[in-house]
Design an enzyme around this catalytic site. Structure first.
Site, mmCIF file in Angstrom:
data_model
loop_
_atom_site.group_PDB
_atom_site.id
_atom_site.type_symbol
_atom_site.label_atom_id
_atom_site.label_comp_id
_atom_site.label_asym_id
_atom_site.label_seq_id
_atom_site.Cartn_x
_atom_site.Cartn_y
_atom_site.Cartn_z
ATOM 1 N N GLU A 14 0.833 -1.214 0.000
ATOM 2 C CA GLU A 14 0.000 0.000 0.000
ATOM 3 C C GLU A 14 0.864 1.258 0.000
ATOM 4 O O GLU A 14 0.497 2.277 -0.603
ATOM 5 C CB GLU A 14 -0.961 -0.004 1.195
ATOM 6 C CG GLU A 14 -1.950 -1.164 1.201
ATOM 7 C CD GLU A 14 -2.709 -1.349 -0.101
ATOM 8 O OE1 GLU A 14 -2.904 -0.359 -0.838
ATOM 9 O OE2 GLU A 14 -3.095 -2.489 -0.406
ATOM 10 N N HIS B 41 1.780 2.226 -3.503
ATOM 11 C CA HIS B 41 0.729 3.031 -4.145
ATOM 12 C C HIS B 41 0.820 4.477 -3.675
ATOM 13 O O HIS B 41 0.700 5.418 -4.462
ATOM 14 C CB HIS B 41 -0.655 2.490 -3.759
ATOM 15 C CG HIS B 41 -1.087 1.279 -4.505
ATOM 16 N ND1 HIS B 41 -1.064 1.192 -5.877
ATOM 17 C CD2 HIS B 41 -1.599 0.092 -4.060
ATOM 18 C CE1 HIS B 41 -1.531 -0.001 -6.252
ATOM 19 N NE2 HIS B 41 -1.860 -0.680 -5.170
ATOM 20 N N HIS C 115 3.549 6.440 -5.317
ATOM 21 C CA HIS C 115 3.192 6.766 -6.698
ATOM 22 C C HIS C 115 2.337 8.035 -6.719
ATOM 23 O O HIS C 115 2.474 8.890 -7.601
ATOM 24 C CB HIS C 115 2.415 5.583 -7.294
ATOM 25 C CG HIS C 115 2.417 5.535 -8.787
ATOM 26 N ND1 HIS C 115 1.687 4.614 -9.508
ATOM 27 C CD2 HIS C 115 3.056 6.281 -9.719
ATOM 28 C CE1 HIS C 115 1.883 4.805 -10.798
ATOM 29 N NE2 HIS C 115 2.709 5.808 -10.953
#
Length: 697
Positions: free
Chosen positions: A481, A484, A487
């Site tokens: 997670e 993510h 990103h």
């Protein structure tokens, strides 16, 4: 002061000065806030679609994107609370607003006047980021029904509203069915179950004023009982309750949460939507904005992966059968026995248990280790920060970068790690707001993310509160997670629609998350993030070596399981006629299992009924993305392995980290994912690294 001005002045959902005021958001405030924002956004849409409004990117952004971004942020806060702090009052407020919000976004996406403005824009006037965002917008208009006319357009809008309503109901049923189950058992039934789990279940029973232990279907309880409880009868009770959630096979009280009709209706509506848009089926629609070119290509990819994994899966199963018969006296193992057999075989083969490792992974130490990796690789600093939160266990952080001028804020994130009632299961990252060079103020808005997990909480022993303990799988989930989140937060793109994860193809969006998982298997990395809960000693190297030896234990079975889910999803959405009954959905799942699985569950199993990824979570005809992106992430990580071999140091290679950050994380959705990958690796991806990492080379 008129009523509307008064409402705005006192409603935290309408406060956009900084971060959401989560601790002040009440259900009664949802409707007035969302209605006010919808009114503003609708007025803005009328303004920019007037014949005399210029077809100019920046002017449309200023007039329309500012009010719609506010709507997104407020609705995002409500949706988030609905996922992590569900109450009957909030659920009612959310469901009241959902059709209105869905109607607006559908109307915006299908507005032919706005579509005409975008068509009329001069491509030469756009920056490269705006060019990519414009290209995405044009595609979204087509998929949003902007080219439909008359009855078809009206029907399309209704389809969107009904699908949103059904997806929400599916989620509610899955959550309620999970929360509804509780089994109270005496201590002697939990023989074999780890001590920390027994302490947590005893505390849960005590909180309900009941003796013994309270068992639930939440992962921190369910999984260790299935893996470690010696009682096959207990495992069967829990297994049956788990695999029949939200179905007609659940016990009479819980059968009211049956999702069968919802699944059938959703599939029929998706098929109708696809046909309205001129496609064969929903899988075609789903793949338009993805890397994969067609359902046939995806199905071929999955079959190829299954054929490579199957020999390993068959060996995994044969080993478990032989071990169960000779060592555990289980000559005919049942579905609820396999996790137990698998764990016992792993302990016997590799001389270690997950529970032996768990005391070394205290949540604070793991988090500090994760932050150190991110700080080293990506040249940033992570600090505690303050913000209003929705639960006392939620933490808030900021990411900073040192520049010649001083410290620069890069992004911020909320971390909500613990499982609890009213919080949906699983783990996910979501955005609070995106990086954006705001057209209204000219200032740079920094990105903010939610990172949500469902780990066990720390327990109190002899009056002392112990830190939460994570399994190694939990550690991997946290890293996933966080990938993510990076990103989203490390992007350097200023155009909101393509900054961070926005605009990234769905089957590439898992690259940065799966990439981060690899560091959980590196000794030079792992040793700095472990400390025994009682002694403070780091994880012994000998124990790590056993973990590493067991890393690809049952990777064949695990790969086939993911292929099964992915193939089921893709076939479900690529039929020439929609699959609309519970029986036909189960029949299709059985067809897939007969083709790829080596283990068959009992006939009463109803796993599709809680398959929220594809029925409520945006992965419909896209679940294959996990395996697709795994090829990309494994190959990307191989660059760090190559750097370690070259330098003789660890995979925390700063130069490679900088190239990865610049090529993939900072670029966000501002260019196609394949271009970003090739910018980093200098070539197209290869499946070799994935097969090697999973011991199937």
């Amino acid at each position: 002061m008129n009523d509307r001005t008064d409402t705005i002045a006192h409603n935290p959902l309408l406060d956009f000065t900084d971060l959401p005021v989560f601790d002040a958001i009440q259900p009664a405030l949802v409707s007035p806030a969302i209605d006010s924002l919808l009114q503003d956004a609708s007025a803005a849409l009328e303004r920019v679609t007037a014949s005399d409004f210029p077809a100019h990117w920046t002017q449309i952004s200023l007039a329309l994107d500012v009010p719609t971004e506010r709507l997104s942020r407020a609705w995002g806060a409500v949706s988030h609370l609905n996922s992590v702090a569900d109450t009957p009052e909030l659920r009612a407020a959310y469901n009241e607003a959902l059709p209105k919000v869905t109607e607006f976004w559908t109307r915006l996406g299908a507005d032919e006047r706005l579509y005409a403005k975008y068509k009329a824009m001069d491509p030469a006037s756009l920056t490269p980021e705006q060019t990519q965002a414009h290209k995405n917008a044009m595609r979204s208009f087509v998929l949003g029904g902007a080219e439909l006319q008359g009855e078809a357009k009206t029907r399309f809008a209704w389809l969107q509203e009904r699908q949103a309503e059904l997806g929400q109901k599916f989620s509610e049923n899955a959550l309620d069915a999970t929360d509804a189950f509780a089994l109270f058992v005496p201590t002697e039934e939990l023989t074999g179950v780890p001590e920390d789990v027994q302490q947590a279940t005893a505390a849960a029973a005590q909180a309900d004023n009941k003796p013994g232990h309270k068992l639930t279907l939440k992962m921190p309880c369910y999984l260790p009982v299935m893996q470690f409880a010696h009682s096959s009868a207990l495992r069967e009770k829990l297994y049956r309750a788990y695999v029949t959630r939200a179905s007609d096979q659940a016990d009479s009280d819980a059968a009211k949460f049956d999702n069968a009709a919802i699944m059938g209706e959703l599939l029929a509506l998706r098929h109708e939507e696809a046909r309205l848009l001129g496609h064969r089926h929903y899988a075609d629609v789903s793949l338009v904005p993805k890397m994969a070119e067609s359902p046939e290509q995806v199905i071929s990819f999955l079959h190829d992966l299954a054929s490579k994994a199957r020999p390993y899966a068959e060996k995994d199963l044969a080993d478990m059968r032989a071990f169960a018969a000779t060592e555990l006296g289980l000559s005919e193992p049942q579905a609820w026995d396999w996790p137990y057999i698998g764990e016992k075989l792993k302990e016997a083969r590799y001389a270690f248990s997950e529970q032996e490792v768990k005391p070394y992974f205290t949540a604070p130490k793991v988090l500090a280790g994760l932050f150190q990796i991110v700080e080293t690789l990506f040249e940033v600093a992570i600090r505690r920060d303050t913000a209003p939160v929705w639960h006392p266990n939620v933490e808030f952080y900021r990411i900073e970068r040192r520049t010649p001028e001083g410290t620069q804020l890069v992004g911020q994130f909320y971390l909500d790690p613990a499982a609890r009632t009213g919080k949906r299961g699983g783990a996910w990252m979501d955005d609070v707001r995106a990086r954006w060079l705001r057209p209204d103020s000219g200032s740079l808005q920094t990105p903010v993310a939610h990172l949500v997990c469902n780990f066990a909480e720390g327990v109190e022993v002899d009056g002392v509160k112990k830190p939460p303990l994570l399994t190694h799988d939990d550690v991997i989930t946290l890293f996933h997670e966080f990938g993510h989140g990076l990103h989203h937060m490390l992007t350097q793109v200023n155009e909101r629609d393509v900054s961070g994860i926005s605009g990234v193809e769905w089957d590439a969006v898992e690259l940065p998350s799966q990439f981060m998982e690899n560091f959980c298997w590196e000794w030079e990395v792992l040793k700095h993030m472990t400390a025994h809960v009682d002694t403070g000693e780091p994880l012994p190297r000998a124990l790590f070596d056993k973990m590493l030896a067991a890393k690809n234990y049952q990777s064949g079975l695990q790969t086939l399981r993911q292929v099964e889910f992915s193939l089921f999803d893709m076939l479900l959405h690529s039929q020439s006629e929609p699959v609309t009954s519970g029986e036909s959905i189960l029949a299709l799942q059985q067809r897939v299992r007969d083709e790829v699985a080596v283990l068959q569950p009992p006939a009463y199993s109803r796993t599709p009924h809680t398959f929220s990824h594809i029925f409520a979570g945006g992965y419909s005809a896209g679940y294959y993305s996990y395996k697709w992106a795994e090829v990309l992430s494994a190959d990307a990580y191989a660059a760090f392995e190559e750097a370690a071999q070259r330098t003789g140091h660890s995979t925390l290679d700063v130069d490679t980290g900088r190239r990865y950050r610049q090529a993939i994380l900072e670029a966000g959705g501002s260019r196609p994912a394949m271009e970003s990958f090739k910018a980093f690796r200098g070539r197209e991806p290869s499946i070799d690294a994935l097969l090697r990492h999973q011991g199937m080379a």
